[in-house]
Scaffold this active site. Structure first.
Site, short mmCIF file in Angstrom:
data_model
loop_
_atom_site.label_atom_id
_atom_site.label_comp_id
_atom_site.label_asym_id
_atom_site.label_seq_id
_atom_site.Cartn_x
_atom_site.Cartn_y
_atom_site.Cartn_z
N SER A 142 24.04 -23.55 13.58
CA SER A 142 24.10 -23.10 12.32
C SER A 142 24.53 -24.34 11.42
CB SER A 142 24.49 -21.68 12.16
OG SER A 142 24.77 -21.39 10.78
N TYR A 155 32.90 -17.32 12.55
CA TYR A 155 31.61 -17.73 12.95
C TYR A 155 31.43 -19.55 12.36
CZ TYR A 155 26.50 -17.93 12.59
OH TYR A 155 25.15 -18.04 12.74
N1 LIG Z 1 19.28 -15.25 11.05
C1 LIG Z 1 20.43 -16.28 10.42
O1 LIG Z 1 20.19 -16.34 9.34
C2 LIG Z 1 20.65 -17.48 11.13
C3 LIG Z 1 21.22 -18.53 10.87
C4 LIG Z 1 21.57 -19.49 11.58
C5 LIG Z 1 21.83 -19.44 12.79
N2 LIG Z 1 21.41 -18.22 13.40
C6 LIG Z 1 21.66 -18.11 15.01
O2 LIG Z 1 20.34 -17.72 15.57
C7 LIG Z 1 20.83 -16.82 16.70
C8 LIG Z 1 19.94 -15.54 16.54
O3 LIG Z 1 20.14 -14.94 15.17
P1 LIG Z 1 19.39 -13.53 14.89
O4 LIG Z 1 19.26 -13.80 13.17
O5 LIG Z 1 18.18 -13.63 15.31
O6 LIG Z 1 19.93 -12.52 15.18
P2 LIG Z 1 19.70 -10.83 15.85
O7 LIG Z 1 18.30 -10.60 15.23
O8 LIG Z 1 20.93 -10.21 15.48
O9 LIG Z 1 19.48 -11.25 17.16
C9 LIG Z 1 20.75 -11.45 18.20
C10 LIG Z 1 20.10 -11.36 19.60
O10 LIG Z 1 21.16 -11.47 20.48
C11 LIG Z 1 21.08 -10.57 21.57
N3 LIG Z 1 22.41 -10.21 21.93
C12 LIG Z 1 23.37 -10.12 21.27
N4 LIG Z 1 24.61 -10.27 22.03
C13 LIG Z 1 24.22 -10.33 23.39
C14 LIG Z 1 24.96 -10.32 24.55
N5 LIG Z 1 26.23 -10.16 24.55
N6 LIG Z 1 24.28 -10.62 25.33
C15 LIG Z 1 22.98 -10.58 25.45
N7 LIG Z 1 22.41 -10.68 24.38
C16 LIG Z 1 22.99 -10.58 23.36
C17 LIG Z 1 20.38 -9.34 20.78
O11 LIG Z 1 20.25 -8.40 21.65
P3 LIG Z 1 20.65 -7.16 22.34
O12 LIG Z 1 21.45 -6.38 21.23
O13 LIG Z 1 19.50 -6.24 22.75
O14 LIG Z 1 21.67 -7.63 23.23
C18 LIG Z 1 19.61 -9.93 19.89
O15 LIG Z 1 18.29 -9.96 20.84
C19 LIG Z 1 22.13 -16.55 16.55
O16 LIG Z 1 22.82 -17.57 17.49
C20 LIG Z 1 22.62 -16.95 15.18
O17 LIG Z 1 24.02 -17.33 15.12
C21 LIG Z 1 20.76 -17.31 12.74
#
Ligand SMILES: NC(=O)c1ccc[n+]([C@@H]2O[C@H](COP(=O)([O-])OP(=O)(O)OC[C@H]3O[C@@H](n4cnc5c(N)ncnc54)[C@H](OP(=O)(O)O)[C@@H]3O)[C@@H](O)[C@H]2O)c1
Length: 258
Positions: A142, A155
């Protein structure tokens, strides 16, 4: 199940970026996908959608912070779909760090979710990739990892650690036939109800960019450029200037009763 296709092992595939990337990888590349997360109902729904469209998907309930569960999941995937050719270690995220309730356990939790989960998945898939002399590891960093941000001590630190872990691995794995792609997004609208954030990209626009970077096996892909530029300049600023620029953005001091 069809064992002739390349196999992508995608963590965090039940929602947000992981779910969208999984769809793209099936549609545009025809990979078989292993869909990994904890919410099995959401994974089953996506797997069904992919199968109905002629693709191959296997939904596996797994907590990626648990090494035994990840090893078991990999065993199931490899016996059903074949060897994993690409890992997309997408799981991550983090609660805000509240300085007034600061706890080492909170920091540990955020590191476990962002850094350890990625390391655990790499530990599982890497021996096979090294043996075959080929493979692709994609990790989700990120722009928050460029420099410490108020309210995000856990984070920011975790994503910075992840970035350096992946950079080190990238240099060492390349000559062994395993390529590494580090994705460094700014803000992505992965949850529809969230308040809009600076230079935020819609989910599909963001995952289209990430998928292009994955396809050409970019070593590192940071985006969108205005935020990359701001984050890069911020990195060069002296602490005195940086602190003034971000003053007041963390948690607000609580008024304590006398
Ligand atoms: N959205 C942003 O603005 C942004 C920006 C920069 C980077 N990122 C990065 O992108 C990635 C995805 O983010 P997102 O925004 O798509 O988040 P999200 O919608 O909250 O998705 C997170 C995913 O991770 C899974 N997860 C969480 N804990 C887990 C565990 N212990 N074991 C297995 N699965 C797990 C969740 O599924 P379950 O709950 O079903 O397990 C969900 O599918 C992250 O690494 C985040 O830091 C996001």
């Amino acid at each position: 199940m069809n064992r002739d296709r390349p196999v992508s092992f995608i963590t965090g595939a039940s929602s947000g970026i992981g779910r969208s990337l999984a769809r793209r990888i099936v549609q545009d590349e025809g990979h078989a996908v292993a869909l990994i997360a904890r919410r099995k109902d959401l994974l089953d729904e996506l797997a069904l959608e992919i199968e109905q469209a002629g693709g191959t998907a296997l939904a596996i309930e797994c907590d990626v912070t648990d090494a035994t569960s990840v090893r078991d999941a990999l065993r199931t995937v490899e016996s059903t779909l074949g060897p994993v050719t690409r890992l997309i270690a997408n799981v991550g995220g983090g609660e805000r760090t509240d300085v007034e309730q600061f706890s080492a356990m909170h920091i540990e939790r955020v590191f476990t979710l962002n850094v350890m989960s990625t390391a655990i998945c790499i530990e599982a898939v890497l021996p096979g990739m090294l043996m075959r002399g080929s493979g692709h590891i994609v990790a989700m960093g990120s722009l928050a990892g460029y420099r410490g941000l108020p309210g995000a001590a856990g984070y920011s630190a975790a994503k910075a650690a992840l970035t350096n872990m992946m950079e080190s691995l990238r240099m060492e794995l390349r000559p062994r036939g395993v390529q590494v792609t580090l994705l460094l997004p700014g803000f992505v609208r992965s949850k529809p109800k969230r308040k809009k954030r600076p230079f935020e990209l819609e989910l599909e626009a963001a995952t289209a960019r990430m998928h292009r970077a994955i396809l050409v096996r970019k070593p590192r892909y940071a985006f969108p450029w205005p935020l990359v530029w701001i984050a890069s300049v911020c990195r060069l600023l002296p602490a005195s200037v940086y602190d003034v620029l971000l003053a007041g953005r963390g948690s607000k001091p609580r008024v304590r009763a006398e």
